[in-house]
Design an enzyme around this catalytic site. Structure first.
Site, PDB file in Angstrom:
ATOM      1  N   HIS A 278       0.753  -1.193  -0.054  1.00  0.00           N
ATOM      2  CA  HIS A 278      -0.150  -0.168  -0.025  1.00  0.00           C
ATOM      3  C   HIS A 278       0.746   1.374   0.070  1.00  0.00           C
ATOM      4  CE1 HIS A 278      -3.503   2.756   1.395  1.00  0.00           C
ATOM      5  NE2 HIS A 278      -2.566   3.248   1.833  1.00  0.00           N
ATOM      6  N   GLU A 279       1.971   1.222   0.946  1.00  0.00           N
ATOM      7  CA  GLU A 279       2.843   2.651   1.010  1.00  0.00           C
ATOM      8  C   GLU A 279       3.736   2.638  -0.357  1.00  0.00           C
ATOM      9  OE1 GLU A 279       2.255   4.768   3.370  1.00  0.00           O
ATOM     10  OE2 GLU A 279       1.025   3.259   4.397  1.00  0.00           O
ATOM     11  N   HIS A 282       1.550   4.384  -2.898  1.00  0.00           N
ATOM     12  CA  HIS A 282       1.703   5.734  -2.631  1.00  0.00           C
ATOM     13  C   HIS A 282       3.346   6.437  -3.444  1.00  0.00           C
ATOM     14  CE1 HIS A 282      -1.462   6.727  -0.157  1.00  0.00           C
ATOM     15  NE2 HIS A 282      -1.234   5.915   0.878  1.00  0.00           N
ATOM     16  N   GLU A 358      -5.566   7.121  -1.153  1.00  0.00           N
ATOM     17  CA  GLU A 358      -5.742   6.022  -0.340  1.00  0.00           C
ATOM     18  C   GLU A 358      -6.129   4.773  -1.113  1.00  0.00           C
ATOM     19  OE1 GLU A 358      -3.871   5.596   2.350  1.00  0.00           O
ATOM     20  OE2 GLU A 358      -3.362   7.742   2.540  1.00  0.00           O
TER      21      GLU A 358
END
Length: 426
Positions: A278-279, A282, A358
């Site tokens: 997930h990070e 980003h 997100e």
């Protein structure tokens, strides 16, 4: 006139606080849709009745504090103006220094100090609340130390920024907002660049990931995503909180992905890899750079509106506020009041953008790992650890949620998993 102005301000604030209390504690509903009851997104499935009760209580109190504390800060600024404290701080600064820069630095210290003292009881209550509900385990001295660091960092930053702004006001009263914005661009980028290596270490210790077996798995995932392998850090948070988190910070060579040690201690390797993915989403989609660009754009609009509102306020209510000219440093509480108000009312827009990013990062993580089960279980554990409200009322979501509510995140992942399984069966 001043007493009347302050009286009606306090009356309006009291009515507003009462309305928000009724909305949050008696009207705001975050019920689980009937179609999702009993599913993996239903907190009753993965949280005990006691945890559900604590989550509801804790969320409501925190939401109420958010909505009443921010306007309370505006009242503090207004009180400092109307009571003549701002003029007094200005006189002290003028008597101690000749240059605008040093006068502003002295003024900012006294303004920050009085604001810090007046807001300290509320900050302590928030700290006590997090301890009472088992979110925080931070010792009182550690909490006070963080507050002192906050005060110091905020003072240095505020002194630099406000000294520049008021110097520009005195040099070019008409276009100070434009020149301030132009200077804010390199300043913002500089702060983003140095934050991971200069500011963040003031609060916590950061170090490369200690679990080498997990590190190997993360490096493999990072290689798959074409991400530099030296950007993953661990931070010691277990001595302060029981909550879990991970985030992306910094830009350029100082950009890094950070994992709290609480996350490492409470999630399985599969769940941690999903969080990392997930990070990485980003990082890959350059959300930090888009965030900086968006912040700079909002800064332009905000400074323009602040200049217009300040001019109008001083022109019509200068005698009440005890401000003769916008360029006087005694107008600083008015500047802070207006900018804080603009940030507050614009937060639903910035939160929409943040929630979209997100959501994109969640989608990237699923595509990279293909592990829907780990995604669901990690979201469930994050919810339990932070006593998060999975489906907040709409107003709360607009103003407070930079991430999609957990109900949406869990359901989206679970739904895609079901559709994927159906597709495979066909």
């Amino acid at each position: 006139m001043r007493k009347k102005f302050l009286f009606f301000t306090l009356l309006f604030y009291g009515i507003y606080a009462a309305c928000m209390y009724v909305y949050i504690f008696h009207m705001g509903t975050g019920q689980i849709p009937a179609s999702l009851k009993g599913s993996v997104a239903d907190p009753a499935v993965f949280m005990s009745k006691h945890e559900l009760l604590l989550s509801e209580e804790y969320s409501k109190i925190r939401n109420y504090l958010f909505f009443v504390v921010t306007p309370f800060e505006w009242i503090i600024y207004l009180f400092i103006l109307i009571a003549g404290l701002s003029r007094l701080f200005e006189k002290w600064a003028i008597s101690k220094a000749k240059s605008t820069v040093f006068r502003t630095a002295i003024y900012v210290f006294w303004l920050n100090f009085i604001s810090y003292v007046l807001l300290l009881p509320i900050r302590y209550y928030s700290y006590h609340l997090s301890m009472e509900y088992g979110i925080s385990n931070q010792k009182l001295f550690s909490w006070l130390k963080e507050g002192w660091i906050d005060f110091g960092v905020n003072y240095i930053m505020s002194a630099i920024v406000m000294a520049t702004i008021y110097w520009l006001m005195q040099k070019s009263l008409k276009n100070w907002w434009l020149y301030t914005w132009l200077l804010s661009i390199p300043f913002t980028i500089f702060i983003m660049f140095v934050q991971p290596v200069v500011i963040d270490p003031l609060y916590n210790d950061f170090y490369p990931l200690q679990n080498k077996e997990l590190e190997t798995k993360i490096l493999t995932l990072a290689e798959k995503a074409n991400i530099p392998a030296d950007h993953v850090y661990e931070v010691n948070m277990a001595e302060k909180t029981n909550a879990m988190n991970a985030y992306v910070t910094g830009i350029g060579n100082n950009s890094r992905i950070v994992l709290w040690d609480t996350t490492l201690n409470n999630l399985t390797d599969r769940e941690i890899l999903f969080i990392m993915a997930h990070e990485m989403g980003h990082y890959v989609e350059k959300h930090i750079y888009y965030g900086v660009a968006g912040y700079i754009l909002l800064m332009l609009i905000g400074l323009f509106l602040t200049a217009k509102i300040m001019n109008w306020s001083v022109r019509h209510y200068g005698s009440v506020l005890r401000v003769k000219k916008v360029s006087n440093i005694s107008s600083m509480p008015l500047f802070l009041l207006i900018t804080s108000f603009l940030l507050f009312v614009s937060s639903p827009v910035s939160n929409i953008v943040s929630r979209y990013q997100e959501e994109r990062a969640d989608q990237y993580a699923i595509a990279l790992t293909g592990d829907h089960e780990a995604a669901v279980s990690s979201f469930q554990k994050l919810t339990k650890a932070g006593l998060s409200e999975v489906n907040p009322p709409r107003l709360i979501k607009w103003f407070r949620y930079t991430h999609p509510p957990m109900l949406e995140r869990i359901y989206t992942v679970y739904d895609k998993s079901q559709n994927s399984n159906e597709g495979n069966n066909k």
